[in-house]
Design a protein around this motif. Structure first.
Motif, mmCIF file in Angstrom:
data_model
loop_
_atom_site.group_PDB
_atom_site.id
_atom_site.type_symbol
_atom_site.label_atom_id
_atom_site.label_comp_id
_atom_site.label_asym_id
_atom_site.label_seq_id
_atom_site.Cartn_x
_atom_site.Cartn_y
_atom_site.Cartn_z
ATOM 1 N N LEU A 50 0.855 -1.182 0.000
ATOM 2 C CA LEU A 50 0.000 0.000 0.000
ATOM 3 C C LEU A 50 0.891 1.231 0.000
ATOM 4 C CD1 LEU A 50 -2.713 -0.952 2.662
ATOM 5 C CD2 LEU A 50 -2.927 -1.062 0.159
ATOM 6 N N GLU A 51 0.775 2.051 -1.033
ATOM 7 C CA GLU A 51 1.541 3.289 -1.117
ATOM 8 C C GLU A 51 0.652 4.434 -0.652
ATOM 9 O OE1 GLU A 51 3.329 6.925 -2.925
ATOM 10 O OE2 GLU A 51 1.283 6.142 -3.051
ATOM 11 N N ASN A 150 4.377 1.526 1.935
ATOM 12 C CA ASN A 150 5.344 2.476 1.386
ATOM 13 C C ASN A 150 4.807 3.872 1.691
ATOM 14 O OD1 ASN A 150 7.496 3.602 0.037
ATOM 15 N ND2 ASN A 150 6.709 3.155 -2.013
ATOM 16 N N ILE A 151 5.427 4.540 2.648
ATOM 17 C CA ILE A 151 4.871 5.775 3.205
ATOM 18 C C ILE A 151 5.753 6.959 2.833
ATOM 19 C CG2 ILE A 151 4.131 6.926 5.320
ATOM 20 C CD1 ILE A 151 3.916 4.124 6.606
ATOM 21 N N ARG A 186 8.083 -4.263 7.701
ATOM 22 C CA ARG A 186 7.311 -4.295 6.447
ATOM 23 C C ARG A 186 7.034 -2.898 5.899
ATOM 24 N NH1 ARG A 186 2.292 -6.196 7.465
ATOM 25 N NH2 ARG A 186 2.481 -6.597 9.694
ATOM 26 N N VAL A 187 7.781 -1.924 6.398
ATOM 27 C CA VAL A 187 7.566 -0.537 5.994
ATOM 28 C C VAL A 187 8.763 0.006 5.223
ATOM 29 C CG1 VAL A 187 7.297 1.831 6.839
ATOM 30 C CG2 VAL A 187 5.981 -0.017 7.886
ATOM 31 N N TYR A 188 8.465 0.701 4.139
ATOM 32 C CA TYR A 188 9.441 1.512 3.421
ATOM 33 C C TYR A 188 9.034 2.974 3.630
ATOM 34 C CZ TYR A 188 11.104 -2.601 0.876
ATOM 35 O OH TYR A 188 11.639 -3.823 0.553
ATOM 36 N N ILE A 189 10.002 3.839 3.867
ATOM 37 C CA ILE A 189 9.712 5.262 3.953
ATOM 38 C C ILE A 189 10.369 5.949 2.770
ATOM 39 C CG2 ILE A 189 9.987 7.378 5.287
ATOM 40 C CD1 ILE A 189 9.759 5.717 7.824
ATOM 41 N N GLN A 190 9.561 6.674 2.008
ATOM 42 C CA GLN A 190 10.034 7.287 0.777
ATOM 43 C C GLN A 190 9.882 8.802 0.855
ATOM 44 O OE1 GLN A 190 7.630 6.199 -2.625
ATOM 45 N NE2 GLN A 190 5.711 6.514 -1.549
ATOM 46 N N SER A 191 10.694 9.492 0.056
ATOM 47 C CA SER A 191 10.583 10.944 0.022
ATOM 48 C C SER A 191 11.368 11.518 -1.150
ATOM 49 C CB SER A 191 11.084 11.555 1.325
ATOM 50 O OG SER A 191 10.705 12.921 1.419
ATOM 51 N N PHE A 192 10.893 12.660 -1.648
ATOM 52 C CA PHE A 192 11.687 13.487 -2.545
ATOM 53 C C PHE A 192 12.646 14.344 -1.722
ATOM 54 C CE2 PHE A 192 7.806 12.830 -5.095
ATOM 55 C CZ PHE A 192 8.350 12.441 -6.303
ATOM 56 N N ASP A 193 12.272 14.569 -0.468
ATOM 57 C CA ASP A 193 13.054 15.395 0.450
ATOM 58 C C ASP A 193 14.157 14.536 1.069
ATOM 59 O OD1 ASP A 193 14.043 17.117 2.370
ATOM 60 O OD2 ASP A 193 12.089 17.601 3.247
ATOM 61 N N VAL A 194 15.389 14.711 0.588
ATOM 62 C CA VAL A 194 16.479 13.842 1.048
ATOM 63 C C VAL A 194 16.730 13.987 2.543
ATOM 64 C CG1 VAL A 194 17.639 13.752 -1.190
ATOM 65 C CG2 VAL A 194 18.252 15.548 0.443
#
Length: 290
Positions: A50-51, A150-151, A186-194
């Motif tokens: 789930l994104e 995927n948060i 089971r979590v991925y944390i994503q961002s454009f903000d490095v």
């Protein structure tokens, strides 16, 4: 001969089993984005991940929203009044308590870009609420199935202290919710903000990170800007080709592009050798592979 054919098919079977199909904002093409209803539909379709996007409210609640304000495209205010493109930024979620945010309907408006989207009155849920729902729903209806999350942190330097807290507080609030639900593996944390990913890498290295990319800089420049090797490199799909995927795989980095909605584009990136894809229409991926 049969043994030879079986041996050839094994890698394809393995690839299909490991392919990560992510429902973008749940399944935005079918139901209102970042809602429990969209997450439920995505689970029923068979997504592996789930994104979703998260922001922070005035009372420090972590909730699902792509914008840090009530978007005129998808929301009405708590009195069912129209929100316009000229005043939507005044509905700043970081300046609103969650109970007031929850009263706003973000599912009834006709979406100008998603004609197939089913309309219903719904709201922006808390991240904790979404996780509780998803975990209970999976356990009841699909026992034994493992679901990933995927948060995305919706932050940027210009929004610091205006539309969201500073990086450290934002990340700690998010990590606190995830850890309270015992799903961190089971979590991925994503961002454009490095800055988000850099803070995680330093303070919470157990979390898997995803670098989101929409610029045309080289892979090497983007990775240098980040300063470490993320688990996943996630570019806009039009920025990819087979050579770039191979290069990232050599570095030990998975590749999961966004947002891939057309079947022909799904086939294209799959042939590049990607590890998964993010789509507003995960149903189209499953129709393609049935």
């Amino acid at each position: 001969m049969r043994k030879f054919l079986f041996a050839l098919l094994l890698p394809l079977v393995s690839q299909a089993q490991n392919f990560d199909i992510q429902g973008h904002r749940g399944c935005r093409g079918l139901l209102p984005e970042n809602t429990i209803e969209a997450m439920k539909k995505a689970i029923d379709l068979g997504v592996t991940t789930l994104e979703m996007d998260v922001v922070i409210s005035k009372d420090k609640q972590v909730l699902l929203s792509h914008e840090p304000f009530l978007s005129h495209e998808i929301c009405l205010d708590k009195n069912n009044n129209e929100i316009t493109s000229s005043n939507e930024h005044s509905y700043n979620l970081y300046q609103m308590n969650y109970n007031d945010i929850k009263e706003c309907d973000c599912g009834s408006k006709i979406h100008p870009r998603f004609s197939e989207q089913q309309k219903l009155r719904t709201y922006k849920p808390l991240l904790s609420e979404v996780i509780d729902f998803a975990e209970n729903y999976i356990q009841k209806n699909y026992p034994g199935r493992k679901l990933q999350y995927n948060i995305e942190t919706k932050s940027d330097p210009k929004g610091d202290g205006v539309y969201h807290p500073l990086t450290e507080e934002f990340v700690e609030l998010l990590v606190g919710v995830i850890n309270s639900k015992n799903i961190s593996e089971r979590v991925y944390i994503q961002s454009f903000d490095v800055r988000t990913l850099q803070y995680l890498h330093q303070k919470h290295p157990e979390f898997k990170t995803v670098l989101l990319v929409e610029n045309k800089m080289s892979i090497e420049k983007n990775l240098k800007l980040l300063g470490f090797k993320p688990n996943v490199y996630s570019p806009e799909f039009i920025l990819l080709d087979a050579k770039k995927v191979k290069s990232l795989h050599k570095k030990g980095i998975k590749v999961i592009p966004w947002t891939v909605n057309k079947p022909e584009d799904m086939n294209k990136v799959i042939n590049y050798g990607v590890d998964g894809l993010i789509s507003d229409y995960p149903n189209r991926y499953f129709e393609l592979n049935n």
